[in-house]
Design an enzyme around this catalytic site. Structure first.
Site, short mmCIF file in Angstrom:
data_model
loop_
_atom_site.label_atom_id
_atom_site.label_comp_id
_atom_site.label_asym_id
_atom_site.label_seq_id
_atom_site.Cartn_x
_atom_site.Cartn_y
_atom_site.Cartn_z
N ASP A 242 10.59 -2.78 -48.63
CA ASP A 242 9.59 -2.80 -47.56
C ASP A 242 9.46 -4.23 -47.02
O ASP A 242 9.13 -5.15 -47.78
CB ASP A 242 8.24 -2.32 -48.13
CG ASP A 242 7.22 -2.09 -47.04
OD1 ASP A 242 7.32 -2.73 -45.97
OD2 ASP A 242 6.31 -1.27 -47.25
N ASN B 298 14.94 -5.82 -36.66
CA ASN B 298 14.66 -4.67 -35.79
C ASN B 298 13.37 -3.92 -36.15
O ASN B 298 12.68 -3.43 -35.27
CB ASN B 298 15.85 -3.69 -35.87
CG ASN B 298 15.58 -2.40 -35.16
OD1 ASN B 298 15.45 -2.37 -33.94
ND2 ASN B 298 15.43 -1.32 -35.92
N TYR C 284 0.10 -4.07 -31.75
CA TYR C 284 1.58 -4.02 -31.66
C TYR C 284 2.06 -4.88 -30.48
O TYR C 284 2.97 -5.70 -30.62
CB TYR C 284 2.02 -2.56 -31.50
CG TYR C 284 3.47 -2.39 -31.10
CD1 TYR C 284 4.49 -2.47 -32.06
CD2 TYR C 284 3.82 -2.14 -29.78
CE1 TYR C 284 5.82 -2.33 -31.69
CE2 TYR C 284 5.15 -1.97 -29.40
CZ TYR C 284 6.15 -2.07 -30.36
OH TYR C 284 7.46 -1.93 -29.99
N LYS D 287 4.49 -8.19 -30.45
CA LYS D 287 5.77 -8.26 -29.73
C LYS D 287 5.78 -9.50 -28.81
O LYS D 287 6.83 -10.11 -28.61
CB LYS D 287 5.99 -6.98 -28.93
CG LYS D 287 6.27 -5.78 -29.82
CD LYS D 287 7.64 -5.84 -30.43
CE LYS D 287 7.69 -5.64 -31.89
NZ LYS D 287 9.03 -5.67 -32.48
N1 LIG Z 1 11.47 2.83 -29.59
C1 LIG Z 1 11.01 2.27 -28.51
O1 LIG Z 1 10.69 2.95 -27.51
C2 LIG Z 1 10.84 0.77 -28.44
C3 LIG Z 1 10.42 0.17 -27.25
C4 LIG Z 1 10.32 -1.21 -27.18
C5 LIG Z 1 10.62 -1.99 -28.28
N2 LIG Z 1 11.02 -1.38 -29.44
C6 LIG Z 1 11.33 -2.22 -30.58
O2 LIG Z 1 12.59 -1.83 -31.09
C7 LIG Z 1 12.60 -1.92 -32.52
C8 LIG Z 1 12.99 -0.56 -33.11
O3 LIG Z 1 11.96 0.33 -32.87
P1 LIG Z 1 11.82 1.84 -33.38
O4 LIG Z 1 10.41 2.02 -33.73
O5 LIG Z 1 12.33 2.70 -32.35
O6 LIG Z 1 12.57 1.85 -34.73
P2 LIG Z 1 14.04 2.37 -35.18
O7 LIG Z 1 15.04 1.33 -34.89
O8 LIG Z 1 14.27 3.74 -34.69
O9 LIG Z 1 13.81 2.51 -36.76
C9 LIG Z 1 13.05 1.66 -37.54
C10 LIG Z 1 13.90 1.29 -38.75
O10 LIG Z 1 13.21 0.33 -39.50
C11 LIG Z 1 12.98 0.81 -40.81
N3 LIG Z 1 11.65 0.31 -41.18
C12 LIG Z 1 10.48 0.57 -40.58
N4 LIG Z 1 9.48 -0.07 -41.21
C13 LIG Z 1 10.05 -0.76 -42.24
C14 LIG Z 1 9.55 -1.58 -43.25
N5 LIG Z 1 8.24 -1.85 -43.37
N6 LIG Z 1 10.41 -2.13 -44.15
C15 LIG Z 1 11.74 -1.87 -44.06
N7 LIG Z 1 12.28 -1.08 -43.12
C16 LIG Z 1 11.44 -0.53 -42.21
C17 LIG Z 1 13.06 2.35 -40.71
O11 LIG Z 1 13.49 2.96 -41.93
P3 LIG Z 1 12.46 3.39 -43.10
O12 LIG Z 1 11.42 4.25 -42.44
O13 LIG Z 1 13.29 4.09 -44.10
O14 LIG Z 1 11.88 2.11 -43.64
C18 LIG Z 1 14.15 2.49 -39.67
O15 LIG Z 1 15.42 2.34 -40.24
C19 LIG Z 1 11.19 -2.39 -32.91
O16 LIG Z 1 11.19 -3.76 -33.13
C20 LIG Z 1 10.34 -2.02 -31.72
O17 LIG Z 1 9.23 -2.88 -31.58
C21 LIG Z 1 11.13 -0.03 -29.54
#
Ligand SMILES: NC(=O)c1ccc[n+]([C@@H]2O[C@H](COP(=O)([O-])OP(=O)(O)OC[C@H]3O[C@@H](n4cnc5c(N)ncnc54)[C@H](OP(=O)(O)O)[C@@H]3O)[C@@H](O)[C@H]2O)c1
Length: 293
Positions: free
Chosen positions: A80, A105, A169, A173
């Site tokens: 984590d 990420n 959040y 960011k």
């Molecule tokens: N999705 C969007 O629309 C969006 C938009 C703008 C920016 N972003 C940014 O893009 C990035 C990815 O976003 P996403 O939410 O879509 O995620 P993602 O890349 O789909 O997945 C998150 C990954 O992080 C792991 N994770 C989450 N919390 C964790 C923790 N505390 N420790 C270790 N691993 C962890 C998860 O696996 P586990 O659950 O197994 O830990 C998963 O592998 C983020 O930085 C987000 O702010 C996303």
């Protein structure tokens, strides 16, 4: 369809990634969505990978797939990112493998009114999104300087102005955005590349679960595939301090930050998040019902 010039650009980027930052890269938050897209593209470029996520079984299965498909070495760490122990573990793995690239990420996000957030949720936002990247980059810096390495930090359009419904959040960011751009200039003379990828909505499991209402997904305009976002960020590394993937997202950001009065842009973002939040609260109720059964 991929054009011949696109293939050429990809080949050049892959060569740069492998030669400049290889032989190992660390992806923090790597098992699904955008993190998995980063890992896949780095594997395709021939880098070995240190992958981090909390669900060790999901991560290991994904890591094994990459090993078989791209004939690379993969080291999976089920941990984590919100705990200081994880930071120490990652520093050790980064040094042992002589890694040269960090992709931070993972993020913690909860959609809904600020008043409903618990102290635990707010602490998790700071631990995963702020303290995590800040202390990890600082700890890895001697190694990154030695290897003339690179860092990709993830930010979000929600952090470019106030965004109610995801206040903590969005603020976290904004922190990543400013940290990354500052370090881009400070570390450039030391040979370390830093890029902030400021994304709009991305088709990841996390986003899709928030954007679905009664089984129907209501994507925001300009929503991109994770592969496109990862590719844009990796291409920008070493070239730009800050990149927004997607033309529509760049236009939206220009409108929100340059054209509209701040009062209006904050209202527009707040209204968009309110819609998302309404869909999410219906889903939360359904989830709670399911858990009670
Ligand atoms: N999705 C969007 O629309 C969006 C938009 C703008 C920016 N972003 C940014 O893009 C990035 C990815 O976003 P996403 O939410 O879509 O995620 P993602 O890349 O789909 O997945 C998150 C990954 O992080 C792991 N994770 C989450 N919390 C964790 C923790 N505390 N420790 C270790 N691993 C962890 C998860 O696996 P586990 O659950 O197994 O830990 C998963 O592998 C983020 O930085 C987000 O702010 C996303």
């Amino acid at each position: 369809m991929v054009f011949r010039w696109q293939k050429k650009v990809r080949k050049n980027v892959n060569n740069k990634l492998r030669k400049r930052y290889g032989p190992w890269a660390l992806v923090a938050g790597a098992s699904e969505g955008l993190g998995a897209a980063f890992a896949t593209q780095l594997a395709e470029a021939g880098l070995n990978l240190i992958l981090v996520a909390r669900r060790q079984d999901v991560l290991q299965m994904f890591g094994d797939q990459l090993k078989d498909q791209f004939h690379i070495a993969v080291h999976c760490i089920g941990a984590d990112l919100s705990t200081p122990e994880t930071g120490k573990m990652l520093l050790q793995a980064f040094e042992e493998k002589q890694a040269g690239l960090l992709i931070y990420n993972a993020a913690y996000s909860k959609v809904g009114p600020f008043i409903e957030r618990t102290a635990h949720e707010l602490n998790s936002t700071v631990d995963v999104n702020v303290r995590g990247p800040l202390l990890l980059i600082h700890a890895l810096l001697p190694r990154l300087i030695e290897r003339r390495g690179g860092v990709v930090l993830m930010s979000s359009l929600s952090g470019n102005q106030g965004t109610s419904g995801v206040a903590a959040y969005a603020a976290s960011k904004a922190f990543n955005s400013i940290l990354g751009q500052s370090l881009w200039y400070e570390l450039r003379p030391l040979g370390v590349d830093v890029t902030v990828c400021c994304a709009g909505a991305i088709r990841t499991p996390g986003y899709l679960s928030v954007a679905s209402k009664s089984g129907e997904v209501r994507e925001a305009p300009g929503t991109l595939d994770a592969a496109v976002v990862a590719r844009t960020a990796l291409r920008a590394l070493g070239r730009k301090p800050f990149v927004i993937p997607g033309r529509m997202n760049r236009f939206a950001d220009w409108m929100m930050t340059r054209l509209l009065p701040r009062k209006l842009s904050v209202q527009v973002m707040g209204n968009a998040m309110r819609e998302l939040s309404a869909a999410n609260s219906i889903q939360n109720v359904e989830q709670t019902r399911g858990e009670n059964r």
